[in-house]
Design an enzyme around this catalytic site. Sequence first.
Site, PDB file in Angstrom:
ATOM      1  N   LEU A   1      42.362  34.324  38.972  1.00 34.87           N
ATOM      2  CA  LEU A   1      43.275  35.244  38.289  1.00 34.87           C
ATOM      3  C   LEU A   1      42.499  36.173  37.368  1.00 34.87           C
ATOM      4  O   LEU A   1      42.626  36.133  36.141  1.00 34.87           O
ATOM      5  CB  LEU A   1      44.317  34.443  37.501  1.00 34.87           C
ATOM      6  CG  LEU A   1      45.186  33.496  38.327  1.00 34.87           C
ATOM      7  CD1 LEU A   1      46.054  32.640  37.415  1.00 34.87           C
ATOM      8  CD2 LEU A   1      46.050  34.283  39.312  1.00 34.87           C
TER       9      LEU A   1
ATOM     10  N   SER B   1      42.747  39.304  36.616  1.00 39.39           N
ATOM     11  CA  SER B   1      43.521  40.205  35.741  1.00 39.39           C
ATOM     12  C   SER B   1      44.303  39.443  34.683  1.00 39.39           C
ATOM     13  O   SER B   1      44.840  40.045  33.751  1.00 39.39           O
ATOM     14  CB  SER B   1      44.472  41.072  36.575  1.00 39.39           C
ATOM     15  OG  SER B   1      43.744  41.964  37.382  1.00 39.39           O
ATOM     16  N   ASP B   2      44.388  38.129  34.827  1.00 41.04           N
ATOM     17  CA  ASP B   2      44.917  37.280  33.766  1.00 41.04           C
ATOM     18  C   ASP B   2      43.795  36.751  32.882  1.00 41.04           C
ATOM     19  O   ASP B   2      44.050  36.307  31.770  1.00 41.04           O
ATOM     20  CB  ASP B   2      45.667  36.082  34.354  1.00 41.04           C
ATOM     21  CG  ASP B   2      47.134  36.366  34.595  1.00 41.04           C
ATOM     22  OD1 ASP B   2      47.692  37.228  33.906  1.00 41.04           O
ATOM     23  OD2 ASP B   2      47.722  35.720  35.483  1.00 41.04           O
ATOM     24  N   PHE B   3      42.575  36.757  33.381  1.00 42.15           N
ATOM     25  CA  PHE B   3      41.457  36.135  32.676  1.00 42.15           C
ATOM     26  C   PHE B   3      40.718  37.102  31.761  1.00 42.15           C
ATOM     27  O   PHE B   3      40.395  36.769  30.620  1.00 42.15           O
ATOM     28  CB  PHE B   3      40.475  35.544  33.689  1.00 42.15           C
ATOM     29  CG  PHE B   3      39.409  34.692  33.064  1.00 42.15           C
ATOM     30  CD1 PHE B   3      39.662  33.373  32.744  1.00 42.15           C
ATOM     31  CD2 PHE B   3      38.159  35.212  32.787  1.00 42.15           C
ATOM     32  CE1 PHE B   3      38.693  32.574  32.158  1.00 42.15           C
ATOM     33  CE2 PHE B   3      37.177  34.428  32.198  1.00 42.15           C
ATOM     34  CZ  PHE B   3      37.446  33.108  31.888  1.00 42.15           C
TER      35      PHE B   3
END
Length: 383
Positions: free
Chosen positions: A165, A167-169
């Site tokens: 992830l 773009s979450d990280f």
Amino acid sequence: MTGVLDGIRVLDLTQMVAGPLCTMLLGDLGAEVIKVEPPTGDTSRDIGVNRPGGESDYFLSLNRNKRSIVLDLKAANGIAMLKALALQCDIVVENFRPGTLDKLGIGYETLREGHRGLIYCALSGFGQDGPYRDRPALDPVIQAMSGLMQLNGTASSGPLKTGVLISDFVPPLFGTIGILSALYTRKTSGEGQRVDVSMLDATVFSMVPREGYYFSTGRTPERLGNAHYQIAPWNTYETSDHRHVMVVAHTAKYWKALLAATGRDALGDDPRFRTNADRLQNRTLLDAELAAAFATGTLAAWTERLGASDALFSPVRDFEEVFADPAVRDAMVQTVTHPTAGEVPILRNPIRLSANPSTIRRAPPLLGQHTDEVLRELDLPRV
């Protein structure tokens, strides 16, 4: 030893992945993190089908070092309690859609009225203004919007998301840096400030230095699978036991080491492969030569030969191999005792501070587990 953020209190209004990762990092560094959840809990508690002891693996991965309290922000007493909590916190972190908390009367401008030192971090999909501010966002949406997916895959596969992830990280890493910067500034100014991080902005930034290629050429780098758009060889090759090895030769030193390990020294004098530019022009032929070489031995044999030649390489490992490796297992994995999931292995923080190391002090909380405890400590009435 105390953490670098010992004595700092964080009010965590986040859910899912990006926000909780930011507050988890702060907790690892010693901050006290109070996680505010709605009566139904953080959405990530119900994600997926893997639910050890009733909790999702998502939630267990992202919420250690936090205490959970339940507040209903749709009710007036819940809003009043959050305002009272914020007055006793150094940092507020939220990842609601822009404007949501303002409408509830608990946005940045309202909360800072009685607390000029408050640091308020907002993690959003597309930022606080601009044409996309009101759109919902999750990792794959941002990967697609940022151009990241266009870099992954092959010409035949089409664009692919990354297996993690990203773009979450990346956004919570920037959020954490912004919060720490604001804390540092507050020491002299006494004033807090707002920290805004857009998932889109952070993901675009994470593609450095690919943007440099685009700005110079006007072209998007090709989708080449495990190969590189400017360096060859840089690829994976299958071994005789149907495993794979990743090989990189971005300098003359590593090119020579690879040739020595594979017994292909003659390729070094081949005019088609003398320079990186030559190798890129003849990449298909080069990959065929190397593929033929690697197909003659097992992964174990190639690991030994490449290591002896000081080549730049790695076997492509699965999770079982990664977490059986003492270099990873002993350094990065810690087991905590959870009330329902039992003994839960979780990843340690990779930041190594010699005097104030990061620590895992609490297992991920049950929903509302600490409501009474936190309110009693802060001398606030039970909602």
